[in-house]
Design an enzyme around this catalytic site. Structure first.
Site, PDB file in Angstrom:
ATOM      1  N   SER A  98     -10.520  -0.873   3.674  1.00  0.00           N
ATOM      2  CA  SER A  98      -9.743  -1.155   4.887  1.00  0.00           C
ATOM      3  C   SER A  98      -9.293   0.164   5.514  1.00  0.00           C
ATOM      4  O   SER A  98      -8.660   0.977   4.841  1.00  0.00           O
ATOM      5  CB  SER A  98      -8.492  -1.957   4.540  1.00  0.00           C
ATOM      6  OG  SER A  98      -8.842  -3.178   3.958  1.00  0.00           O
ATOM      7  N   GLU A 152      -4.560   3.026   6.983  1.00  0.00           N
ATOM      8  CA  GLU A 152      -4.333   2.959   5.541  1.00  0.00           C
ATOM      9  C   GLU A 152      -4.951   4.193   4.882  1.00  0.00           C
ATOM     10  O   GLU A 152      -4.440   4.720   3.908  1.00  0.00           O
ATOM     11  CB  GLU A 152      -4.965   1.687   4.977  1.00  0.00           C
ATOM     12  CG  GLU A 152      -4.388   1.314   3.629  1.00  0.00           C
ATOM     13  CD  GLU A 152      -5.385   0.757   2.672  1.00  0.00           C
ATOM     14  OE1 GLU A 152      -5.392   1.220   1.517  1.00  0.00           O
ATOM     15  OE2 GLU A 152      -6.153  -0.131   3.069  1.00  0.00           O
ATOM     16  N   ARG A 159       0.830  -1.217   0.000  1.00  0.00           N
ATOM     17  CA  ARG A 159       0.000   0.000   0.000  1.00  0.00           C
ATOM     18  C   ARG A 159       0.863   1.266   0.000  1.00  0.00           C
ATOM     19  O   ARG A 159       0.519   2.262   0.638  1.00  0.00           O
ATOM     20  CB  ARG A 159      -0.924   0.036   1.219  1.00  0.00           C
ATOM     21  CG  ARG A 159      -1.995  -1.011   1.240  1.00  0.00           C
ATOM     22  CD  ARG A 159      -2.956  -0.874   0.059  1.00  0.00           C
ATOM     23  NE  ARG A 159      -4.141  -1.677   0.270  1.00  0.00           N
ATOM     24  CZ  ARG A 159      -4.219  -2.975  -0.012  1.00  0.00           C
ATOM     25  NH1 ARG A 159      -3.180  -3.595  -0.543  1.00  0.00           N
ATOM     26  NH2 ARG A 159      -5.326  -3.641   0.211  1.00  0.00           N
TER      27      ARG A 159
HETATM   28  N1  EPU Z   1     -10.938 -11.533   9.678  1.00  0.00           N
HETATM   29  C1  EPU Z   1     -11.480 -11.435  10.943  1.00  0.00           C
HETATM   30  N2  EPU Z   1     -12.577 -10.670  11.137  1.00  0.00           N
HETATM   31  C2  EPU Z   1     -13.157  -9.983  10.117  1.00  0.00           C
HETATM   32  C3  EPU Z   1     -12.627 -10.090   8.825  1.00  0.00           C
HETATM   33  C4  EPU Z   1     -11.497 -10.864   8.612  1.00  0.00           C
HETATM   34  O1  EPU Z   1     -10.993 -12.039  11.892  1.00  0.00           O
HETATM   35  O2  EPU Z   1     -14.143  -9.274  10.393  1.00  0.00           O
HETATM   36  C5  EPU Z   1      -9.698 -12.303   9.490  1.00  0.00           C
HETATM   37  C6  EPU Z   1      -9.892 -13.650   8.877  1.00  0.00           C
HETATM   38  O3  EPU Z   1      -9.123 -14.552   9.634  1.00  0.00           O
HETATM   39  C7  EPU Z   1      -9.302 -13.555   7.502  1.00  0.00           C
HETATM   40  C8  EPU Z   1      -8.287 -12.446   7.665  1.00  0.00           C
HETATM   41  O4  EPU Z   1      -8.822 -11.590   8.676  1.00  0.00           O
HETATM   42  O5  EPU Z   1      -8.711 -14.741   7.123  1.00  0.00           O
HETATM   43  C9  EPU Z   1      -8.051 -11.631   6.419  1.00  0.00           C
HETATM   44  O6  EPU Z   1      -9.291 -11.064   5.973  1.00  0.00           O
HETATM   45  P1  EPU Z   1      -9.533 -10.692   4.448  1.00  0.00           P
HETATM   46  O7  EPU Z   1      -9.207 -11.826   3.573  1.00  0.00           O
HETATM   47  O8  EPU Z   1     -10.875 -10.079   4.313  1.00  0.00           O
HETATM   48  O9  EPU Z   1      -8.416  -9.610   4.128  1.00  0.00           O
HETATM   49  P2  EPU Z   1      -7.824  -8.384   4.945  1.00  0.00           P
HETATM   50  O10 EPU Z   1      -6.414  -8.681   5.282  1.00  0.00           O
HETATM   51  O11 EPU Z   1      -8.708  -7.956   6.073  1.00  0.00           O
HETATM   52  C10 EPU Z   1      -6.861  -7.261   2.792  1.00  0.00           C
HETATM   53  C11 EPU Z   1      -6.858  -5.913   2.138  1.00  0.00           C
HETATM   54  C12 EPU Z   1      -8.193  -5.664   1.436  1.00  0.00           C
HETATM   55  C13 EPU Z   1      -8.389  -6.753   0.394  1.00  0.00           C
HETATM   56  C14 EPU Z   1      -8.378  -8.135   1.116  1.00  0.00           C
HETATM   57  C15 EPU Z   1      -8.491  -9.308   0.183  1.00  0.00           C
HETATM   58  C16 EPU Z   1      -5.403  -4.560   3.544  1.00  0.00           C
HETATM   59  C17 EPU Z   1      -5.303  -3.449   4.544  1.00  0.00           C
HETATM   60  N3  EPU Z   1      -6.635  -4.880   3.150  1.00  0.00           N
HETATM   61  O12 EPU Z   1      -7.854  -7.230   3.817  1.00  0.00           O
HETATM   62  O13 EPU Z   1      -8.094  -4.430   0.752  1.00  0.00           O
HETATM   63  O14 EPU Z   1      -9.624  -6.592  -0.297  1.00  0.00           O
HETATM   64  O15 EPU Z   1      -7.124  -8.265   1.822  1.00  0.00           O
HETATM   65  O16 EPU Z   1      -7.273  -9.534  -0.445  1.00  0.00           O
HETATM   66  O17 EPU Z   1      -4.373  -5.080   3.134  1.00  0.00           O
HETATM   67  C18 EPU Z   1      -8.533  -2.110   0.990  1.00  0.00           C
HETATM   68  O18 EPU Z   1      -7.324  -1.924   0.934  1.00  0.00           O
HETATM   69  O19 EPU Z   1      -9.332  -1.139   1.125  1.00  0.00           O
HETATM   70  C19 EPU Z   1      -9.063  -3.455   0.949  1.00  0.00           C
HETATM   71  C20 EPU Z   1     -10.363  -3.719   1.095  1.00  0.00           C
END
Ligand code: EPU
Length: 337
Positions: free
Chosen positions: A236, A332, A164
């Site tokens: 995010s 972010e 990012r």
């Molecule tokens: N999880 C929770 N609670 C929740 C949601 C998720 O515990 O409410 C845990 C789960 O264990 C899951 C893990 O968090 O396995 C990761 O969740 P997710 O796959 O939704 O991805 P993220 O790391 O929360 C990142 C990006 C998103 C992108 C997703 C999918 C960042 C800051 N965010 O989110 O990007 O869509 O991966 O690849 O890196 C954005 O930047 O605005 C954005 C939405």
């Protein structure tokens, strides 16, 4: 080029906050950029570049000038046996472009479907989702260097892409206006289904084409993330924290169930959404500022929240994650004011 005064930014920030900019300039032609420098609106520290405003939180009215680059155009530059080079104006909507490339059967950005925002912000943020970062497909970034008062072109290497992050958030912060981006897309399928949700789905079905990946990504996003047109949000709100191995080991020892992922340089990435959820924030609401019920990393404006309400909520979340896990969450979203 039109310079408007005391302009409401409600349609230019995805939290839907009714904040005002002292001046607002919408530029349709790159040729106007040198003129804008002469007008004084590009003096250091007094302006802000806003595309569709999908990663920004205004805590207050903005006292300077908001520049809205609205350069349009999608143009085929070059084609080889395997690759297609396409130049896209900074003011084009990102997902419209993704949709067009997928319709042509091109590969490379299908995993980045439905990310809100304009093309100009794509290299700044090095947007990433579902196993793919846009750095992999950026060939060149063209723009206007404010201090040099001239146009320049950066290669992908020059852009210093990170998680990012890019040179546009570091040494070129406030000094460069992205005019267009040249993407390098593949003609032949090279699907990335490393993200768990995609892998699980595609290992039991037929071939993962760009179209099928796009459809699946859209389905996943729509099931977890709120549509900013309906519920104000900026995706995010925090980055996933990355720490050294030693710090990670201590945390994993203390919280054996903590999700963690290997990152670059032997570091470990933790899931900010999980940490926030463990602190009891998921679905919580204070007035009109809240934490989305289906994803703990998304802060939302239920209607009348102010930028400060959302910011204060984010501070409380940061504090409680720090208290429980001794991890500092980094925003972010760009906070202004
Ligand atoms: N999880 C929770 N609670 C929740 C949601 C998720 O515990 O409410 C845990 C789960 O264990 C899951 C893990 O968090 O396995 C990761 O969740 P997710 O796959 O939704 O991805 P993220 O790391 O929360 C990142 C990006 C998103 C992108 C997703 C999918 C960042 C800051 N965010 O989110 O990007 O869509 O991966 O690849 O890196 C954005 O930047 O605005 C954005 C939405």
């Amino acid at each position: 080029m039109k310079i408007l005064k005391d302009f409401s930014l409600k349609d230019y920030n995805s939290f839907n906050l009714d904040v005002k900019a002292r001046f607002f300039v919408k530029i349709n032609s790159e040729k106007d950029l040198p003129k804008l420098t002469e007008s004084g609106h590009l003096n250091t520290g007094s302006f802000l570049i806003v595309g569709e405003g999908s990663n920004i939180l205004f805590r207050d009215n903005f006292k300077g000038t908001v520049i809205h680059p609205d350069f349009k155009g999608i143009q085929l530059i070059k084609e080889t046996d395997d690759l297609v080079f396409i130049k896209v104006g900074a003011g084009e909507n990102w997902d419209n472009f993704v949709n067009r490339t997928v319709a042509r059967g091109l590969h490379g950005i299908e995993n980045l479907s439905l990310i809100p925002g304009a093309v100009g912000s794509v290299p700044v943020q090095n947007i990433g989702a579902y196993g793919v970062e846009v750095r992999n497909v950026i060939h060149k970034v063209k723009g206007f260097h404010i201090e040099k008062e001239d146009f320049s072109t950066l290669t992908a290497k020059d852009c210093e892409f990170g998680y990012r992050s890019s040179i546009f958030k570091k040494s070129l912060k406030g000094k460069f206006i992205v005019c267009s981006v040249i993407f390098k897309l593949k003609k032949h399928a090279k699907p990335d289904i490393s993200y768990r949700g995609l892998r699980e789905y595609f290992q039991h079905t037929e071939e993962a084409t760009a179209r099928k990946i796009r459809d699946k990504v859209i389905e996943i996003r729509q099931s977890k993330l709120p549509d900013p047109a309906i519920l104000g949000n900026a995706g995010s709100f925090f980055k996933n924290p990355v720490v050294d191995q030693e710090t990670a080991n201590k945390l994993i020892h203390k919280f054996p169930e903590i999700p963690h992922f290997p990152d670059q340089d032997n570091q470990v990435k933790f899931s900010a959404a999980w940490l926030i959820e463990q602190c009891g924030w998921k679905g919580k609401r204070t007035g009109d500022a809240g934490v989305y019920s289906k994803h703990a990393l998304i802060l939302v404006n239920y209607g009348e929240a102010s930028g400060r309400d959302i910011y204060d909520l984010s501070e409380r979340i940061k504090d409680s994650v720090h208290k429980k896990f001794e991890l500092l969450l980094d925003r972010e979203v760009l906070v202004i004011g």
